[in-house]
Scaffold this active site. Structure first.
Site, short mmCIF file in Angstrom:
data_model
loop_
_atom_site.label_atom_id
_atom_site.label_comp_id
_atom_site.label_asym_id
_atom_site.label_seq_id
_atom_site.Cartn_x
_atom_site.Cartn_y
_atom_site.Cartn_z
N GLU A 162 0.83 -1.21 0.00
CA GLU A 162 0.00 0.00 0.00
C GLU A 162 0.86 1.26 0.00
O GLU A 162 0.62 2.19 -0.78
CB GLU A 162 -0.92 0.02 1.23
CG GLU A 162 -1.83 -1.19 1.36
CD GLU A 162 -1.22 -2.30 2.20
OE1 GLU A 162 0.03 -2.42 2.25
OE2 GLU A 162 -1.99 -3.06 2.82
N CYS B 175 -1.60 -2.22 7.55
CA CYS B 175 -1.03 -2.13 8.90
C CYS B 175 -1.21 -0.70 9.43
O CYS B 175 -1.73 0.18 8.74
CB CYS B 175 0.45 -2.50 8.85
SG CYS B 175 1.46 -1.27 8.00
N CYS C 88 0.58 1.88 7.07
CA CYS C 88 -0.11 2.11 5.80
C CYS C 88 -1.47 2.77 6.03
O CYS C 88 -1.88 3.64 5.25
CB CYS C 88 -0.26 0.81 5.03
SG CYS C 88 1.31 0.17 4.42
ZN LIG Z 1 1.67 -1.67 5.77
#
Ligand SMILES: [Zn+2]
Length: 155
Positions: free
Chosen positions: A55, A83, A86
């Site tokens: 991403e 995550c 991101c």
């Molecule tokens: Zn990430």
């Protein structure tokens, strides 16, 4: 097959390719209207960059290449829930909509780690909240993660 499933299928294909290329199995696809405008795969090992997530790499590539930094009209498809890092980046680019397959909790189960509701947590605490659709082609996404992490440690 819905449009969401079609774009998610591409994100999952990129996740498999990432593993074939020696990285972790995560892929991302950026869509505006009914057109894919950018794709990316995880590159943490081949670029020796632990932040080279699918991403984040996609955002850098797309924004630098186009000069566009406000993505409220765009949808990002991610094979697995973004995550914390991101998800934070998705706030800064004012993403309109996020669609993901497996959740971080799913990934946590595969890795025998805790996992967390990372994207929800970040968006709830942020000034910008993308619309979120989760669980699109979830089983397909989990299958790609399982087949990789059976034989590899998480980086
Ligand atoms: Zn990430």
């Amino acid at each position: 097959m819905t449009a969401d499933e079609k774009y998610m299928q591409e994100a999952i294909r990129l996740a498999s390719l990432a593993a074939e290329h020696g990285n972790e199995p995560f892929g991302a696809v950026l869509v505006k209207g009914d057109e894919i405008v950018c794709t990316n795969e995880n590159q943490i090992y081949t670029s020796s960059d632990p932040t080279a997530h699918a991403e984040l790499g996609l955002i850098r590539k797309f924004c630098a290449g186009t000069g566009i930094t406000d993505l409220r009209e765009y949808t990002l498809y991610s094979s697995c829930e973004p995550c914390f890092m991101c998800s934070g980046a998705l706030v800064w680019m004012k993403l309109g909509r996020l669609v993901y397959g497996a959740s971080d909790l799913d990934l946590g189960k595969i890795l025998n780690t805790q996992g967390s509701e990372c994207s929800r947590t970040v968006f709830e605490q942020s000034f910008w909240k993308p619309e979120v659709t989760e669980g699109v082609l979830r089983q397909e996404s989990i299958a790609v993660l399982e087949s990789y992490f059976e034989n590899h440690e998480k980086g």
